[in-house]
Design a protein around this motif. Structure first.
Motif, short mmCIF file in Angstrom:
data_model
loop_
_atom_site.label_atom_id
_atom_site.label_comp_id
_atom_site.label_asym_id
_atom_site.label_seq_id
_atom_site.Cartn_x
_atom_site.Cartn_y
_atom_site.Cartn_z
N ALA A 143 -7.89 10.98 -6.28
CA ALA A 143 -7.49 11.22 -7.66
C ALA A 143 -8.52 10.56 -8.58
CB ALA A 143 -6.11 10.66 -7.93
N PRO A 144 -9.01 11.27 -9.60
CA PRO A 144 -10.05 10.71 -10.48
C PRO A 144 -9.47 9.73 -11.49
CG PRO A 144 -9.47 12.91 -11.20
CD PRO A 144 -8.68 12.66 -9.95
N LEU A 145 -8.90 8.67 -10.96
CA LEU A 145 -8.24 7.66 -11.80
C LEU A 145 -8.52 6.27 -11.25
CD1 LEU A 145 -4.75 9.39 -12.11
CD2 LEU A 145 -6.36 9.05 -14.00
N PRO A 146 -8.61 5.27 -12.12
CA PRO A 146 -8.67 3.89 -11.63
C PRO A 146 -7.31 3.49 -11.05
CG PRO A 146 -9.40 4.07 -13.93
CD PRO A 146 -8.71 5.36 -13.58
N ASN A 147 -7.28 2.32 -10.43
CA ASN A 147 -6.03 1.73 -9.94
C ASN A 147 -5.34 2.56 -8.86
OD1 ASN A 147 -6.01 1.08 -13.25
ND2 ASN A 147 -5.84 -0.68 -11.89
N VAL A 148 -6.13 3.36 -8.15
CA VAL A 148 -5.63 4.11 -7.00
C VAL A 148 -6.52 3.76 -5.81
CG1 VAL A 148 -5.15 6.37 -6.02
CG2 VAL A 148 -4.78 5.97 -8.46
N MET A 149 -5.93 3.27 -4.74
CA MET A 149 -6.69 2.79 -3.59
C MET A 149 -7.32 3.95 -2.82
SD MET A 149 -4.09 -0.17 -2.22
CE MET A 149 -3.07 -1.08 -3.38
N ASN A 150 -8.13 3.60 -1.81
CA ASN A 150 -8.89 4.61 -1.08
C ASN A 150 -8.01 5.63 -0.36
OD1 ASN A 150 -11.36 3.58 -1.86
ND2 ASN A 150 -11.54 2.23 -0.08
N ASP A 151 -6.81 5.22 0.04
CA ASP A 151 -5.92 6.17 0.72
C ASP A 151 -4.98 6.89 -0.25
OD1 ASP A 151 -4.29 4.07 0.02
OD2 ASP A 151 -3.42 3.76 2.01
N GLY A 152 -5.15 6.61 -1.54
CA GLY A 152 -4.31 7.25 -2.55
C GLY A 152 -3.15 6.41 -3.02
N ARG A 153 -2.97 5.24 -2.43
CA ARG A 153 -1.83 4.40 -2.83
C ARG A 153 -2.06 3.82 -4.22
NH1 ARG A 153 1.73 0.69 0.78
NH2 ARG A 153 0.54 1.73 2.41
N VAL A 154 -1.02 3.87 -5.04
CA VAL A 154 -1.10 3.35 -6.40
C VAL A 154 -1.04 1.83 -6.39
CG1 VAL A 154 0.06 3.25 -8.64
CG2 VAL A 154 -0.09 5.43 -7.40
N CYS A 155 -1.97 1.21 -7.11
CA CYS A 155 -1.94 -0.23 -7.31
C CYS A 155 -1.23 -0.48 -8.65
CB CYS A 155 -3.36 -0.80 -7.33
SG CYS A 155 -3.44 -2.56 -7.72
N TRP A 156 -0.03 -1.02 -8.60
CA TRP A 156 0.80 -1.14 -9.80
C TRP A 156 0.51 -2.41 -10.60
CZ3 TRP A 156 3.77 2.73 -11.60
CH2 TRP A 156 4.11 3.77 -10.72
N GLY A 157 -0.23 -3.34 -10.05
CA GLY A 157 -0.45 -4.59 -10.78
C GLY A 157 0.85 -5.34 -10.96
N ASN A 158 1.17 -5.70 -12.21
CA ASN A 158 2.40 -6.45 -12.47
C ASN A 158 3.58 -5.54 -12.83
OD1 ASN A 158 1.64 -5.60 -14.98
ND2 ASN A 158 1.43 -7.64 -15.88
N ILE A 159 3.42 -4.23 -12.65
CA ILE A 159 4.52 -3.28 -12.90
C ILE A 159 5.35 -3.14 -11.63
CG2 ILE A 159 5.11 -0.89 -13.47
CD1 ILE A 159 2.54 -0.73 -15.07
N CYS A 160 6.65 -3.16 -11.76
CA CYS A 160 7.55 -2.97 -10.62
C CYS A 160 8.09 -1.54 -10.65
CB CYS A 160 8.70 -3.98 -10.66
SG CYS A 160 8.18 -5.69 -10.44
N PRO A 161 7.60 -0.67 -9.78
CA PRO A 161 8.09 0.72 -9.80
C PRO A 161 9.50 0.82 -9.26
CG PRO A 161 6.65 0.39 -7.92
CD PRO A 161 6.61 -0.89 -8.71
#
Length: 241
Positions: A143-161
């Motif tokens: 996905a052409p977005l920051p904060n997405v790991m190499n396998d596509g997993r979202v890095c949420w930072g301090n957000i709790c999904p």
């Protein structure tokens, strides 16, 4: 109110057989269900013969679930739903469209390619595909977005999904796309640029000039092993911990 006399009475002989070592003789029991390395074995008697029958999880689910179920009206973007031992999982598809992205201190108005969003328990993945219409055999790309790991997993930072479910998946998607993106995981997502934020800024400039601008899918980079959507969903729903 039910009294104690309304509860079934278990005889001493039956109780002793229940707490004995399996498989039991079934002298006082109608049958027993054995769990053996994730296999399910139904043990019962036919006359004097002990019968052992292997059962699937689907058969057991239908046997124990006598209540009718209804998902209600599903959002149009949801394309698949299931459950595993760690929780429910949901797959959404968002055709190419424009989004307002907050990238650090700058707000960008950019077209993005079609995106597949997968939630399983509290883990989420996002992948890009090159077509407007969904097909499970489409190859997935970063996905052409920051904060997405190499396998596509979202890095949420301090957000709790939220935990993934049919009722929460779309709100979780908008929480992700509306969050503030930073410089994390910006590499390896564009053929033209080293940092995907550079590509997003270029698309922002083009979108402000022309309403017809589209994200250049030729710039997308496939995820390793050239996985299809179907293969990727199967992998993450079986491996996510």
């Amino acid at each position: 109110m039910e009294s104690m006399h309304d509860s079934p009475i278990i005889s001493g002989d039956t109780l002793r057989e229940i707490i004995s070592k399996a498989p039991r003789n079934l002298d006082h029991l109608d049958a027993e269900l054995l769990f053996v390395d994730r296999n399910y074995i139904l043990h019962y008697l036919e006359g004097n013969r002990h019968i052992y029958k292997s059962l699937t999880s689907d058969i057991l689910r239908r046997a124990f679930d006598n209540e009718p179920t209804d998902t209600g009206w599903l959002p149009k973007n949801i394309i698949r739903h299931g459950s595993t031992t760690i929780g429910n999982w949901v797959v959404c598809f968002f055709p190419q469209q424009r989004y307002r992205l907050q990238v650090q201190s700058e707000q960008l108005y950019v077209p993005l390619p079609s995106l597949v969003f997968v939630g399983i328990s509290d883990s989420y993945y996002v992948w890009a595909v090159k077509k407007i219409r969904f097909n499970s055999q489409l190859l997935i790309h970063h996905a052409p977005l920051p904060n997405v790991m190499n396998d596509g997993r979202v890095c949420w930072g301090n957000i709790c999904p939220l935990i993934a479910s049919l009722s929460t998946i779309e709100s979780t998607w908008w929480k992700f796309i509306g969050s503030t993106f930073n410089q994390d995981y910006t590499q390896g997502k564009s053929i033209k640029f080293d940092n995907i934020i550079q590509q997003l800024k270029l698309q922002n400039r083009r979108a402000r000039i022309s309403n017809r601008s589209r994200y250049p899918t030729s710039d997308l980079i496939p995820i390793r092993d050239n996985l299809t959507v179907e293969e990727a969903v199967e992998y993450v729903t079986k491996s996510t911990k």
